[in-house]
Design a protein around this motif. Structure first.
Motif, short mmCIF file in Angstrom:
data_model
loop_
_atom_site.label_atom_id
_atom_site.label_comp_id
_atom_site.label_asym_id
_atom_site.label_seq_id
_atom_site.Cartn_x
_atom_site.Cartn_y
_atom_site.Cartn_z
N THR A 244 16.32 -1.63 21.42
CA THR A 244 15.74 -2.64 22.30
C THR A 244 15.60 -2.12 23.72
O THR A 244 14.54 -2.24 24.35
CB THR A 244 16.60 -3.92 22.29
OG1 THR A 244 16.72 -4.37 20.94
CG2 THR A 244 15.98 -5.02 23.13
N THR A 245 16.66 -1.50 24.24
CA THR A 245 16.63 -0.96 25.59
C THR A 245 15.63 0.19 25.70
O THR A 245 14.88 0.28 26.66
CB THR A 245 18.03 -0.46 25.99
OG1 THR A 245 18.95 -1.55 25.90
CG2 THR A 245 18.04 0.09 27.40
N CYS A 246 15.62 1.03 24.71
CA CYS A 246 14.74 2.20 24.70
C CYS A 246 13.27 1.78 24.74
O CYS A 246 12.46 2.40 25.44
CB CYS A 246 15.04 3.03 23.46
SG CYS A 246 14.06 4.53 23.29
N PHE A 247 12.92 0.74 24.01
CA PHE A 247 11.52 0.36 23.89
C PHE A 247 11.08 -0.69 24.90
O PHE A 247 9.99 -1.25 24.79
CB PHE A 247 11.20 -0.05 22.45
CG PHE A 247 11.06 1.15 21.57
CD1 PHE A 247 9.84 1.79 21.44
CD2 PHE A 247 12.15 1.68 20.92
CE1 PHE A 247 9.71 2.93 20.67
CE2 PHE A 247 12.04 2.81 20.13
CZ PHE A 247 10.82 3.44 20.02
N VAL A 248 11.90 -0.91 25.92
CA VAL A 248 11.46 -1.73 27.05
C VAL A 248 10.37 -0.96 27.80
O VAL A 248 9.45 -1.55 28.36
CB VAL A 248 12.65 -2.05 27.99
CG1 VAL A 248 12.18 -2.58 29.32
CG2 VAL A 248 13.59 -3.02 27.32
N TYR A 249 10.45 0.34 27.77
CA TYR A 249 9.51 1.20 28.48
C TYR A 249 8.30 1.51 27.59
O TYR A 249 8.46 1.91 26.44
CB TYR A 249 10.19 2.51 28.90
CG TYR A 249 11.46 2.25 29.66
CD1 TYR A 249 11.43 1.79 30.97
CD2 TYR A 249 12.70 2.41 29.04
CE1 TYR A 249 12.60 1.52 31.66
CE2 TYR A 249 13.87 2.15 29.72
CZ TYR A 249 13.82 1.71 31.03
OH TYR A 249 14.98 1.43 31.70
N SER A 250 7.11 1.31 28.13
CA SER A 250 5.91 1.53 27.33
C SER A 250 5.76 2.99 26.90
O SER A 250 5.16 3.28 25.87
CB SER A 250 4.67 1.07 28.10
OG SER A 250 4.52 1.82 29.28
N SER A 251 6.32 3.90 27.66
CA SER A 251 6.21 5.32 27.28
C SER A 251 6.91 5.60 25.96
O SER A 251 6.49 6.48 25.20
CB SER A 251 6.77 6.22 28.38
OG SER A 251 8.13 5.94 28.60
N SER A 252 7.95 4.84 25.65
CA SER A 252 8.63 5.02 24.37
C SER A 252 7.71 4.63 23.22
O SER A 252 7.67 5.32 22.20
CB SER A 252 9.91 4.18 24.31
OG SER A 252 10.84 4.63 25.28
N TRP A 253 6.97 3.55 23.37
CA TRP A 253 6.04 3.11 22.33
C TRP A 253 4.97 4.18 22.10
O TRP A 253 4.56 4.41 20.96
CB TRP A 253 5.38 1.79 22.70
CG TRP A 253 6.30 0.63 22.56
CD1 TRP A 253 6.92 -0.03 23.57
CD2 TRP A 253 6.71 -0.01 21.34
NE1 TRP A 253 7.71 -1.04 23.05
CE2 TRP A 253 7.59 -1.05 21.69
CE3 TRP A 253 6.43 0.21 20.01
CZ2 TRP A 253 8.19 -1.87 20.76
CZ3 TRP A 253 7.02 -0.62 19.06
CH2 TRP A 253 7.89 -1.64 19.44
N GLN A 254 4.55 4.83 23.15
CA GLN A 254 3.51 5.85 23.02
C GLN A 254 4.03 7.11 22.35
O GLN A 254 3.25 7.91 21.85
CB GLN A 254 2.94 6.18 24.40
CG GLN A 254 2.23 5.00 25.03
CD GLN A 254 1.93 5.19 26.50
OE1 GLN A 254 2.30 6.20 27.09
NE2 GLN A 254 1.30 4.20 27.10
N SER A 255 5.35 7.28 22.33
CA SER A 255 5.96 8.47 21.74
C SER A 255 6.24 8.34 20.25
O SER A 255 6.64 9.31 19.61
CB SER A 255 7.29 8.78 22.45
OG SER A 255 7.06 8.98 23.82
N VAL A 256 6.02 7.15 19.70
CA VAL A 256 6.35 6.90 18.29
C VAL A 256 5.10 7.05 17.43
O VAL A 256 4.02 6.59 17.81
CB VAL A 256 6.93 5.48 18.12
CG1 VAL A 256 7.15 5.14 16.66
CG2 VAL A 256 8.23 5.37 18.87
N ASP A 257 5.27 7.67 16.29
CA ASP A 257 4.19 7.79 15.31
C ASP A 257 3.70 6.39 14.94
O ASP A 257 4.50 5.47 14.76
CB ASP A 257 4.74 8.50 14.07
CG ASP A 257 3.66 8.82 13.05
OD1 ASP A 257 2.89 7.91 12.69
OD2 ASP A 257 3.62 9.98 12.62
#
Length: 76
Positions: A40-53
Motif C-alpha cells: 500500500t505504501t509503495c504504490f502511493v507513488y505513481s512511479s511504482s505503478w509505472q514500474s509494474v508489468d
C-alpha cells in the motif's frame, strides 16, 4: 439448460476463490520493487505503478486490498 445453470452455480465460487491469490511471479516482482515497505505504501507513488508489468496490475490491486482487509479464510 438446467444442467448448465447448476454447473455454473457450482463452479463459479471455485473460480472466484482461485482468483483470490496473486501470482507468485507478481508477488516476487512487487517485493523486489517495494523492499521493506508495505505494498500500500509503495504504490502511493505513481512511479511504482509505472514500474509494474501490465499483467501484474490486478495482482497488485489484490495485494493492496488484502493488506487492508486481511486474507479471507474459508468457512468451516
Amino acid at each position: 439448460m438446467f444442467k448448465f445453470l447448476v454447473a455454473a452455480f457450482v463452479l463459479l465460487p471455485l473460480q472466484c476463490a482461485a482468483a483470490k491469490a496473486p501470482s507468485r511471479i507478481c508477488v516476487d516482482k512487487v517485493k523486489a520493487l517495494c523492499g521493506a515497505r508495505t505494498v500500500t505504501t509503495c504504490f502511493v507513488y505513481s512511479s511504482s505503478w509505472q514500474s509494474v508489468d501490465e499483467r501484474c496490475l490486478q495482482d497488485v490491486e489484490l495485494m493492496i486490498e488484502l493488506e487492508k482487509t486481511g486474507p479471507r479464510r474459508p468457512a468451516r
